[in-house]
Each structure stands twice: as C-alpha cells, then as structure tokens.
Design a protein around this motif. Structure first.
Motif, PDB file in Angstrom:
ATOM      1  N   VAL A  68       0.888  -1.255  -0.089  1.00  0.00           N
ATOM      2  CA  VAL A  68      -0.188  -0.040  -0.114  1.00  0.00           C
ATOM      3  C   VAL A  68       0.731   1.728   0.282  1.00  0.00           C
ATOM      4  N   PHE A 187      -6.341  -1.678   2.886  1.00  0.00           N
ATOM      5  CA  PHE A 187      -6.428  -1.545   1.057  1.00  0.00           C
ATOM      6  C   PHE A 187      -7.403  -0.491   1.020  1.00  0.00           C
ATOM      7  N   ALA A 279      -5.764  -0.002  -5.889  1.00  0.00           N
ATOM      8  CA  ALA A 279      -5.847  -0.587  -4.486  1.00  0.00           C
ATOM      9  C   ALA A 279      -6.169  -1.529  -4.850  1.00  0.00           C
TER      10      ALA A 279
END
Length: 329
Positions: A68, A187, A279
């Motif tokens: 991430v 996320f 993402a």
C-alpha cells in the motif's frame, strides 16, 4: 420508405478490438489470479480449504501493508527500497519498547520511527532533488544498521509484556485472522483516499505530470514527502505484524521484502512511470504472490527452485501488463 443508415448509425467495427488491450490491462491482474486459482485447485485438494486460504492471506499481510505504501510512492513516479529494512527496525523497536513502556507506546514508537525514515527519504528527494532509487537505498542501509544496533544483532523475545501483540498475530475474529482484517482495512482506506480525496488525486497528478502541477501553483514537495512517510509508517507496521506472529523482534526479517512489494504493485497494473495504479489491483497483486508461494509449497517445490518460478511468473505478469499497453499505443 427506405431508411438511410449513416456511418454514425452503424456499429463501429473494430471498436471492441481497439478497447481490448485496455480491458486486458485493467482486468489483467484478475485474469492472472483466476488462472492461478484454477491451476492451484487442480493441483491440490487442500488449496481452497478455509484454513489454507486464510493462511495465505495471513502470510501476505506484511507484504500487503508494504505494498500500500509502495503504491503511493510509485504513483508519484518514485520508488522505496527501504521498506524491508524499516520493517525490521519497526519489529525491533516494538519488541524493545513493549517491555518497558507497554503495547500502545511500543506500537506508536515503531510507527513513528518508520514514518521518520520515510520523512528522511522524502525530504532528501523533495528538497535536494536526490534520485529516489539511491536515496531509499541509503535509508535502507541506515534502517537495517539501526535495527542491528538496537538488537545487538540478536532476536528479542517480547515475553509476557508483548502478550497483546502476539495475541493479535495469532488471533481471529470469527474465522478471519486479525492481520488479514488489518490488511484489508488499510487497502480499503487507501482505495477511498485515492478515489475520493484531493490528496489522492494530487498524488496521481504529481506522477502523471509534475511540471503541470507545479505550474498550477501547487507545491509538489509535500505530496512527495507525504507518500514516503506513509510508506515508512506502513512498513514499520508490517514489521510489528511480523513480530506479532512470532513474538520475536528481529533485525533480519523482511530481507528482500521491498522487491515483493514492488512486484505486487506492478503485477497489479501500476506504472513505474507514475500516475497509474489502484488499491484493488494492488491487493490482487499481493494475493497473486501469496498464491504462487503457497502453490509451490503445496507442490513441494524446493526453495531455490521457487525463486526461479516466482521470477518467471512475475515476468509473465509484467509482459501481460506492459505488452497490452504497447498495443494500445
């Protein structure tokens, strides 16, 4: 009465063909994952068992958190090679501090140190215009060295003082391990930030055309610094998650994890040239790496051979992503 059909009324032949590369590029990570799931199910009866699925996700949690942060950095056309070492430093800081100051302060200290490493990288890149590759390579060395110094080169057992952390590492909410819940939450938060906030839009804009952003009167330095701070903080948190699974802080964990994080982001369709990535697809990239590793373990592939197969599969995934981009051009 005859109805004339103009060219604009007719279906545009070839439109679908023209859009196909773009569709393959967007759906590429999902296609790769689906193919791997079919292959894994055919090769092993236990692959789709609940225990094994959550085991794959639990083992992927650390790389997922790093990915991430890496996504944010890559979106700005940067790179962060320090995340593996920062994770080790976060692991050691948490294990040392928890014995004297308790879980909350230890966790906060680990994340703060990780964010500080990101601040160092981001500041050097944003203000001194140093290359991200070399800068984060230097910070990688510094962070690993600090972890070795703080631990005296020895594993640090948290003992009873770190009971809350170890319970997090092995505990579950229903059937879902806590580290998996944390990874998914991060996320989701990243996806919302990138899609619905000004910060997310500006991060992509900086990667797409930094000069245009600068000419608009917007300082790109704070966005460059911010993404490295995010990356460092999440890397340190990943180190704490690793510590939570073993109860041991170690300066030698996550060696090479930065390459896995970069691979997950790239397999997920993000461009190393910045400005493109998301993402959801990065999460799919993380799962793809986890499935590949798990599949090779179930197939009893020797460790050294696994590295060869992993590299070959990553190359194939990148060819699918970048090959379709070339067709679009």
């Amino acid at each position: 009465m005859t109805t004339l059909t103009t060219n604009t009324d007719r279906p545009r032949q070839g439109d679908f063909v023209k859009r196909l590369p773009g569709l393959v590029h967007t759906l590429g990570p999902a296609i790769i994952l689906l193919a791997l799931l079919i292959l894994a199910t055919a090769m092993s009866d236990v692959f789709l068992s609940t225990r094994n699925v959550f085991n794959v996700l639990r083992q992927s949690a650390g790389i997922g958190l790093m990915s991430v942060g890496m996504l944010f950095v890559i979106l700005t056309r940067g790179i962060d090679l320090s995340v593996g070492s920062v994770a080790a430093l976060g692991s050691v800081i948490a294990a040392v501090w928890v014995q004297d100051y308790g879980t909350g302060i230890a966790l906060g200290a680990a994340i703060a140190v990780g964010a500080g490493c990101g601040l160092l990288s981001g500041g050097l890149i944003a203000f001194l215009k140093l290359p991200p590759f070399v800068t984060t390579l230097a910070v990688m060395t510094i962070a690993r060295g600090l972890a070795l110094i703080a631990s005296n080169g020895q594993p640090i057992r948290m003992g009873a003082a770190g009971e809350m952390i170890t319970e997090f590492g092995v505990g579950r909410l229903g059937m879902v391990p806590y580290p998996v819940i944390l990874m998914i939450a991060v996320f989701v938060a990243a996806g919302l930030v990138l899609k619905f906030t000004r910060f997310g839009r500006m991060v992509k804009a900086v990667g797409s055309n930094a000069e245009a952003v600068r000419l608009s009167g917007i300082s790109i330095s704070r966005y460059q610094i911010s993404v490295y701070v995010i990356s460092g903080a999440l890397a340190a948190l990943a180190g704490v998650v690793s510590t939570s699974r073993t109860g041991i802080g170690s300066a030698t964990i996550s060696v090479g994890a930065e390459l896995d994080a970069i691979a997950a982001v790239v397999i997920g369709g993000a461009s190393l040239l910045g400005g493109r990535g998301g993402a959801i697809n990065t999460f799919i990239g993380v799962v793809i790496l986890g499935v590949i590793a798990n599949l090779m373990n179930l197939a009893n592939v020797p460790g050294y051979h696994q590295q060869v197969f992993m590299g070959a599969i990553i190359i194939g995934a990148m060819l699918l992503q970048y090959g379709t981009s070339a067709l679009k051009r």
